[in-house]
Design an enzyme around this catalytic site. Structure first.
Site, PDB file in Angstrom:
ATOM      1  N   ASP A 174      -4.554   0.410  -2.787  1.00 21.80           N
ATOM      2  CA  ASP A 174      -4.510   1.468  -1.772  1.00 21.80           C
ATOM      3  C   ASP A 174      -3.458   2.518  -2.100  1.00 21.80           C
ATOM      4  O   ASP A 174      -2.570   2.818  -1.285  1.00 21.80           O
ATOM      5  CB  ASP A 174      -4.290   0.886  -0.376  1.00 21.80           C
ATOM      6  CG  ASP A 174      -5.589   0.446   0.279  1.00 21.80           C
ATOM      7  OD1 ASP A 174      -6.632   0.428  -0.425  1.00 21.80           O
ATOM      8  OD2 ASP A 174      -5.581   0.115   1.482  1.00 21.80           O
TER       9      ASP A 174
ATOM     10  N   ASN B  46      -9.213  -1.577  -0.999  1.00 18.71           N
ATOM     11  CA  ASN B  46     -10.501  -1.161  -0.437  1.00 18.71           C
ATOM     12  C   ASN B  46     -10.656   0.357  -0.470  1.00 18.71           C
ATOM     13  O   ASN B  46     -11.775   0.871  -0.604  1.00 18.71           O
ATOM     14  CB  ASN B  46     -10.660  -1.690   0.987  1.00 18.71           C
ATOM     15  CG  ASN B  46      -9.573  -1.211   1.934  1.00 18.71           C
ATOM     16  OD1 ASN B  46      -8.380  -1.388   1.662  1.00 18.71           O
ATOM     17  ND2 ASN B  46      -9.957  -0.616   3.044  1.00 18.71           N
ATOM     18  N   HIS B  47      -9.553   1.098  -0.401  1.00 21.48           N
ATOM     19  CA  HIS B  47      -9.670   2.560  -0.400  1.00 21.48           C
ATOM     20  C   HIS B  47     -10.019   3.119  -1.776  1.00 21.48           C
ATOM     21  O   HIS B  47     -10.632   4.190  -1.865  1.00 21.48           O
ATOM     22  CB  HIS B  47      -8.386   3.190   0.140  1.00 21.48           C
ATOM     23  CG  HIS B  47      -8.276   3.077   1.622  1.00 21.48           C
ATOM     24  ND1 HIS B  47      -8.660   4.074   2.484  1.00 21.48           N
ATOM     25  CD2 HIS B  47      -7.857   2.043   2.406  1.00 21.48           C
ATOM     26  CE1 HIS B  47      -8.475   3.677   3.736  1.00 21.48           C
ATOM     27  NE2 HIS B  47      -7.981   2.450   3.718  1.00 21.48           N
TER      28      HIS B  47
ATOM     29  N   HIS C  34      -5.820  -7.631  -2.778  1.00 19.82           N
ATOM     30  CA  HIS C  34      -5.525  -6.643  -1.745  1.00 19.82           C
ATOM     31  C   HIS C  34      -5.735  -7.209  -0.346  1.00 19.82           C
ATOM     32  O   HIS C  34      -4.883  -7.042   0.536  1.00 19.82           O
ATOM     33  CB  HIS C  34      -6.385  -5.399  -1.931  1.00 19.82           C
ATOM     34  CG  HIS C  34      -6.070  -4.324  -0.933  1.00 19.82           C
ATOM     35  ND1 HIS C  34      -4.890  -3.623  -0.953  1.00 19.82           N
ATOM     36  CD2 HIS C  34      -6.776  -3.844   0.138  1.00 19.82           C
ATOM     37  CE1 HIS C  34      -4.877  -2.755   0.041  1.00 19.82           C
ATOM     38  NE2 HIS C  34      -6.001  -2.872   0.719  1.00 19.82           N
TER      39      HIS C  34
ATOM     40  N   ASP D 188       0.834  -1.198   0.000  1.00 22.54           N
ATOM     41  CA  ASP D 188       0.000   0.000   0.000  1.00 22.54           C
ATOM     42  C   ASP D 188       0.875   1.256   0.000  1.00 22.54           C
ATOM     43  O   ASP D 188       1.847   1.346   0.752  1.00 22.54           O
ATOM     44  CB  ASP D 188      -0.896   0.011   1.232  1.00 22.54           C
ATOM     45  CG  ASP D 188      -1.709  -1.286   1.374  1.00 22.54           C
ATOM     46  OD1 ASP D 188      -1.258  -2.336   0.881  1.00 22.54           O
ATOM     47  OD2 ASP D 188      -2.775  -1.234   1.998  1.00 22.54           O
TER      48      ASP D 188
ATOM     49  N   HIS E  70      -7.517 -24.198   0.920  1.00 21.16           N
ATOM     50  CA  HIS E  70      -8.686 -24.599   0.130  1.00 21.16           C
ATOM     51  C   HIS E  70      -8.884 -23.659  -1.052  1.00 21.16           C
ATOM     52  O   HIS E  70      -9.147 -24.110  -2.179  1.00 21.16           O
ATOM     53  CB  HIS E  70      -9.925 -24.607   1.021  1.00 21.16           C
ATOM     54  CG  HIS E  70     -11.187 -24.997   0.303  1.00 21.16           C
ATOM     55  ND1 HIS E  70     -11.296 -26.127  -0.483  1.00 21.16           N
ATOM     56  CD2 HIS E  70     -12.400 -24.377   0.237  1.00 21.16           C
ATOM     57  CE1 HIS E  70     -12.516 -26.203  -0.988  1.00 21.16           C
ATOM     58  NE2 HIS E  70     -13.205 -25.148  -0.571  1.00 21.16           N
TER      59      HIS E  70
ATOM     60  N   HIS F 137      -0.662   4.732  -0.241  1.00 14.61           N
ATOM     61  CA  HIS F 137      -1.430   5.731   0.510  1.00 14.61           C
ATOM     62  C   HIS F 137      -0.907   7.159   0.385  1.00 14.61           C
ATOM     63  O   HIS F 137      -0.535   7.800   1.377  1.00 14.61           O
ATOM     64  CB  HIS F 137      -1.514   5.325   1.976  1.00 14.61           C
ATOM     65  CG  HIS F 137      -2.582   4.298   2.261  1.00 14.61           C
ATOM     66  ND1 HIS F 137      -3.891   4.471   1.868  1.00 14.61           N
ATOM     67  CD2 HIS F 137      -2.521   3.081   2.868  1.00 14.61           C
ATOM     68  CE1 HIS F 137      -4.602   3.422   2.247  1.00 14.61           C
ATOM     69  NE2 HIS F 137      -3.791   2.552   2.833  1.00 14.61           N
TER      70      HIS F 137
END
Length: 376
Positions: free
Chosen positions: A92, A127-128, A227, A56, A289, A58
């Site tokens: 991000d 997510n940002h 992410h 990230d 898995h 930022h």
């Protein structure tokens, strides 16, 4: 302009191109060379000779460049020097800093330069990015609002210039439908809020130009990149379908995108089951898995959760966490990058002095490592 002659027919497009270049340089101090990077998203890539993952960023351009220099991907002039290396930035770029646009422009420049050397720069959604496209600015700094306010000013100046040119489609008002005020927002920040919404909402100029080229999930050789994390249910949905759905939503071709993919706590961008600081809290069986459902997948590389002690691997090397919080808006961590290649496996390239990532303690100066190997 090569051998292209200026004619009445092509003059409007040349004027438009000049205006766009002027805006780019005014906003980011960058001339974008060559052809634009491909508008499509590719999900699967064969293994390159050298693969580098960066966590990230930022909104901290200075620390971003330090990380890329550490990996030998840019030179002292901030020009691509990575040759045929593939770089993956795991998302991000936005929030927690005031140089978000400058990083987006810089990565776009590197994409165009890298391809000329046989390399590749792949950017991902975090997510940002989705939060900002949703108009959620809870982690946006005032300096970030100001950067977008300046962008919007010059972008609108450019649009006004284009409206004066016969032969060009008249640009739409980027503020269409955006309120003039917001409850609870101080007047000094309103212009920045409006500019940020205009730029980053689906179909917004910055979202379309930069974020629509991001992938949400990526497979390069034996490595899966995302992410936050990945579950078997995401694989069942279809990795290419995920990337196409998110891209189409950003471009305004889809009205919405499933929260299970990008917003919920179990989504690809928010999941933390494999990135908890304490290795014992990671759900390794769930990860095994998920990886078993992706042919050839050996490991998952992710960002999202800051690793204060640096890049590390858990679950017998199946989960590699690369977010070290380098931005001053996070923990101002020292840059580290992950290198994957066929000859020496996985290495952490670190700028930390007197630090042994395996022993987790400080060591004498004469034994300072420049690189630390991790389990494959």
């Amino acid at each position: 302009m090569d051998d292209q002659q200026i004619t009445c027919k092509n003059l409007p497009n040349l004027v438009s191109s000049f205006i766009d270049t002027f805006i780019d340089y005014t906003v980011a101090g960058i001339f974008l060379p060559g052809s634009p990077s491909p508008p499509f998203t590719q999900t699967f890539y064969p293994p390159p000779d050298r693969l580098v993952a960066v966590g990230d960023l930022h909104g901290d351009l200075v620390k971003s460049k330090q990380a890329l220099r550490l990996a030998g991907l840019i030179d002292s002039n901030d020009t691509w020097s990575g040759g045929s290396t593939t770089l993956v930035q795991v998302g991000d770029v936005l929030d927690r800093g005031g140089q978000e646009l400058k990083i987006l422009y810089f990565l776009e420049k590197l994409k165009r330069q890298a391809v000329k050397s046989g390399g590749n720069v792949i950017t991902m959604n975090g997510n940002h990015e989705i939060m900002n496209m949703d108009g959620d600015f809870c982690c946006t700094f005032p300096s970030g609002l100001d950067e977008f306010r300046r962008w919007a000013h010059w972008f609108c100046v450019g649009n006004d210039m284009k409206r004066l040119c016969d032969g060009l489609e008249k640009p739409k008002d980027i503020y269409d439908g955006i309120p003039l005020s917001f409850e609870g927002v101080k007047q000094e920040y309103v212009e920045g809020f409006r500019a940020r919404i205009a730029a980053l909402r689906p179909q917004g100029p910055i979202a379309t130009r930069f974020l629509s080229k991001n992938v949400t999930v990526l497979v390069v050789g034996e490595s899966v990149f995302v992410h936050g994390g990945i579950l078997a249910e995401h694989v069942d949905y279809g990795l290419e379908k995920i990337n196409n759905d998110v891209r189409d939503w950003i471009l305004g071709l889809k009205d919405k995108i499933s929260s299970d993919l990008v917003r919920s706590s179990s989504s690809l961008l928010w999941l933390r089951k494999f990135s908890n600081t304490t290795a014992e809290e990671c759900d390794c069986s769930l990860l095994e898995h998920a990886l078993a459902t992706i042919p050839g997948a050996r490991r998952l590389v992710m960002g999202h959760s800051i690793q204060k002690d640096g890049i590390n691997g858990v679950c017998d090397g199946k989960a590699i966490r690369v977010d070290v919080g380098i931005s001053k808006g996070c923990i101002n961590g020292l840059p580290e990058v992950l290198e994957i290649n066929g000859k020496s496996g996985l290495r952490i390239l670190t700028s930390k002095p007197m630090y042994d990532s395996n022993r987790r303690d400080f060591i004498p100066e004469q034994h300072r490592p420049q690189e630390v190997h991790v389990a494959a």
